[in-house]
Design a protein around this motif. Structure first.
Motif, PDB file in Angstrom:
ATOM      1  N   LYS A 105     131.748  80.086  77.266  1.00 44.55           N
ATOM      2  CA  LYS A 105     131.722  81.131  78.287  1.00 44.55           C
ATOM      3  C   LYS A 105     132.041  80.609  79.683  1.00 44.55           C
ATOM      4  CE  LYS A 105     128.562  84.384  76.057  1.00 44.55           C
ATOM      5  NZ  LYS A 105     127.215  84.951  76.056  1.00 44.55           N
ATOM      6  N   ALA A 106     131.477  79.461  80.011  1.00 46.15           N
ATOM      7  CA  ALA A 106     131.673  78.922  81.362  1.00 46.15           C
ATOM      8  C   ALA A 106     133.115  78.544  81.625  1.00 46.15           C
ATOM      9  CB  ALA A 106     130.766  77.713  81.574  1.00 46.15           C
ATOM     10  N   SER A 107     133.862  78.244  80.577  1.00 48.96           N
ATOM     11  CA  SER A 107     135.238  77.797  80.751  1.00 48.96           C
ATOM     12  C   SER A 107     136.259  78.928  80.633  1.00 48.96           C
ATOM     13  CB  SER A 107     135.575  76.714  79.708  1.00 48.96           C
ATOM     14  OG  SER A 107     135.451  77.227  78.386  1.00 48.96           O
ATOM     15  N   LEU A 108     135.799  80.128  80.362  1.00 46.54           N
ATOM     16  CA  LEU A 108     136.724  81.251  80.251  1.00 46.54           C
ATOM     17  C   LEU A 108     137.337  81.560  81.616  1.00 46.54           C
ATOM     18  CD1 LEU A 108     134.757  83.644  77.862  1.00 46.54           C
ATOM     19  CD2 LEU A 108     136.664  82.127  77.302  1.00 46.54           C
ATOM     20  N   PRO A 109     138.576  82.009  81.651  1.00 47.01           N
ATOM     21  CA  PRO A 109     139.261  82.256  82.926  1.00 47.01           C
ATOM     22  C   PRO A 109     138.706  83.479  83.658  1.00 47.01           C
ATOM     23  CG  PRO A 109     140.592  83.042  81.102  1.00 47.01           C
ATOM     24  CD  PRO A 109     139.436  82.304  80.481  1.00 47.01           C
ATOM     25  N   VAL A 146     137.159  85.493  87.402  1.00 42.05           N
ATOM     26  CA  VAL A 146     136.030  85.438  88.337  1.00 42.05           C
ATOM     27  C   VAL A 146     135.149  86.664  88.097  1.00 42.05           C
ATOM     28  CG1 VAL A 146     135.323  85.427  90.747  1.00 42.05           C
ATOM     29  CG2 VAL A 146     137.423  84.244  90.050  1.00 42.05           C
ATOM     30  N   LYS A 147     133.851  86.440  88.032  1.00 42.77           N
ATOM     31  CA  LYS A 147     132.924  87.549  87.812  1.00 42.77           C
ATOM     32  C   LYS A 147     132.861  88.440  89.046  1.00 42.77           C
ATOM     33  CE  LYS A 147     129.849  84.960  84.714  1.00 42.77           C
ATOM     34  NZ  LYS A 147     128.495  84.424  84.535  1.00 42.77           N
ATOM     35  N   LYS A 148     132.815  89.748  88.776  1.00 38.68           N
ATOM     36  CA  LYS A 148     132.672  90.727  89.846  1.00 38.68           C
ATOM     37  C   LYS A 148     131.510  91.666  89.529  1.00 38.68           C
ATOM     38  CE  LYS A 148     137.602  90.787  91.034  1.00 38.68           C
ATOM     39  NZ  LYS A 148     138.809  91.628  91.183  1.00 38.68           N
ATOM     40  N   ASP A 195     140.187 101.497  72.504  1.00 41.98           N
ATOM     41  CA  ASP A 195     141.555 101.007  72.313  1.00 41.98           C
ATOM     42  C   ASP A 195     141.787  99.667  72.994  1.00 41.98           C
ATOM     43  OD1 ASP A 195     141.304 101.901  74.880  1.00 41.98           O
ATOM     44  OD2 ASP A 195     143.136 103.088  74.908  1.00 41.98           O
ATOM     45  N   LYS A 196     140.686  98.923  73.193  1.00 44.61           N
ATOM     46  CA  LYS A 196     140.800  97.624  73.869  1.00 44.61           C
ATOM     47  C   LYS A 196     139.996  96.578  73.108  1.00 44.61           C
ATOM     48  CE  LYS A 196     141.030  99.783  78.470  1.00 44.61           C
ATOM     49  NZ  LYS A 196     140.917 101.170  77.946  1.00 44.61           N
ATOM     50  N   SER A 197     140.468  95.357  73.176  1.00 46.91           N
ATOM     51  CA  SER A 197     139.734  94.251  72.562  1.00 46.91           C
ATOM     52  C   SER A 197     138.837  93.570  73.586  1.00 46.91           C
ATOM     53  CB  SER A 197     140.713  93.221  71.978  1.00 46.91           C
ATOM     54  OG  SER A 197     141.500  93.803  70.958  1.00 46.91           O
ATOM     55  N   TYR A 198     139.242  93.652  74.864  1.00 45.90           N
ATOM     56  CA  TYR A 198     138.476  93.007  75.923  1.00 45.90           C
ATOM     57  C   TYR A 198     138.346  93.968  77.109  1.00 45.90           C
ATOM     58  CZ  TYR A 198     139.740  89.001  73.088  1.00 45.90           C
ATOM     59  OH  TYR A 198     139.922  88.156  72.033  1.00 45.90           O
ATOM     60  N   PRO A 241     139.705  86.832  76.166  1.00 42.84           N
ATOM     61  CA  PRO A 241     138.353  86.853  76.744  1.00 42.84           C
ATOM     62  C   PRO A 241     138.335  86.159  78.107  1.00 42.84           C
ATOM     63  CG  PRO A 241     138.473  85.267  74.954  1.00 42.84           C
ATOM     64  CD  PRO A 241     139.758  86.035  74.901  1.00 42.84           C
ATOM     65  N   SER A 242     137.575  86.696  79.039  1.00 39.35           N
ATOM     66  CA  SER A 242     137.529  86.141  80.399  1.00 39.35           C
ATOM     67  C   SER A 242     136.125  86.314  80.981  1.00 39.35           C
ATOM     68  CB  SER A 242     138.546  86.859  81.296  1.00 39.35           C
ATOM     69  OG  SER A 242     138.174  88.219  81.460  1.00 39.35           O
ATOM     70  N   GLN A 243     135.987  85.909  82.249  1.00 34.96           N
ATOM     71  CA  GLN A 243     134.696  86.040  82.925  1.00 34.96           C
ATOM     72  C   GLN A 243     134.313  87.511  83.109  1.00 34.96           C
ATOM     73  OE1 GLN A 243     132.557  83.610  83.656  1.00 34.96           O
ATOM     74  NE2 GLN A 243     134.009  82.216  82.677  1.00 34.96           N
ATOM     75  N   THR A 244     135.300  88.390  83.043  1.00 34.72           N
ATOM     76  CA  THR A 244     135.005  89.820  83.087  1.00 34.72           C
ATOM     77  C   THR A 244     134.147  90.215  81.901  1.00 34.72           C
ATOM     78  OG1 THR A 244     137.102  90.280  84.215  1.00 34.72           O
ATOM     79  CG2 THR A 244     136.019  92.124  83.106  1.00 34.72           C
ATOM     80  N   ASP A 245     134.535  89.731  80.701  1.00 30.75           N
ATOM     81  CA  ASP A 245     133.755  90.018  79.503  1.00 30.75           C
ATOM     82  C   ASP A 245     132.364  89.396  79.584  1.00 30.75           C
ATOM     83  OD1 ASP A 245     135.813  91.313  77.517  1.00 30.75           O
ATOM     84  OD2 ASP A 245     136.858  89.623  78.438  1.00 30.75           O
TER      85      ASP A 245
END
Length: 209
Positions: A66-70, A72-74, A21-24, A30-34
């Motif tokens: 990808k590098a410009s997506l908002p 922070v990677k965890k 039920d989620k797109s991301y 889309p973000s650095q999480t994805d």
């Protein structure tokens, strides 16, 4: 469980169920999480995992951005159905720890098995000394005062009075010495220092033990 393991069928299923039920992975864009989760997936997902496959192909389309997506990677364990720390690599870490402990244990056992070093042999000798008084009027008991001489490696033994002649007696006294610490010269110097009672000192016998 989280996304601790995205290289197994079980991990793929967790991802697919999560994206039902989620797109991301997080939020509505889309973000650095994805990106972090995408990089943890080894490759294209099976077709039967439609939700995860759709998300995978969608994030793949952002290859150049990808590098410009908002965001922070965890750690992967921070994302998914439960907020769990990433355990990826923990197995290898555990193996390294076990190997280290085993090596330390082996070293300790080797140290225990090593034969203790034998103590160095101490060279000793017995010395029989003749301590002579000045005359026949000397107080022979006072000659025994030579026993008051103390030194590391010196142990006094038995003594006796031995007639010399003309009513004069000498004190014959034995001692055990450590050769590296006590010598006959030192003994003679200290015994003859009792000059009120001692005329001379001679070594009657010297034997190695």
């Amino acid at each position: 469980m989280g996304f601790a393991d995205l290289k197994s069928p079980a991990g793929f299923q967790v991802l697919n169920d999560y994206l039902e039920d989620k797109s991301y992975i997080k939020g509505y864009v889309p973000s650095q999480t994805d990106v972090a989760v995408f990089k943890a997936v080894p490759g294209p997902l099976p077709a039967d995992l439609c939700h995860a496959l759709h998300w995978y192909n969608h994030i793949k389309s952002y290859e150049k951005e990808k590098a410009s997506l908002p965001g922070v990677k965890k750690a992967l364990g921070k994302y998914g159905p439960a907020d769990v720390e990433d355990t990826t690599g923990s197995g290898a870490t555990q193996i390294v720890k076990m190997m280290t402990l085993s090596s330390l244990d082996l070293m300790r056992r080797r140290k225990v098995k090593k034969k203790p070093k034998k103590p160095a042999l101490v060279s000793k000798s017995t010395i029989l000394q003749d301590v002579k008084p000045w005359d026949d009027e000397a107080d022979m008991a006072k000659l025994e005062s030579v026993r008051s001489i103390q030194a590391d490696g010196l142990v006094w033994g038995l003594s006796k009075l031995v007639p010399v002649g003309y009513g004069i007696k000498k004190l014959q006294i034995q001692c055990v010495v450590e050769d590296d610490k006590v010598g006959t010269d030192m003994l003679e110097e200290q015994i003859t220092a009792f000059e009120d009672y001692v005329q001379s000192m001679d070594v009657a016998a010297f034997n190695k033990i």
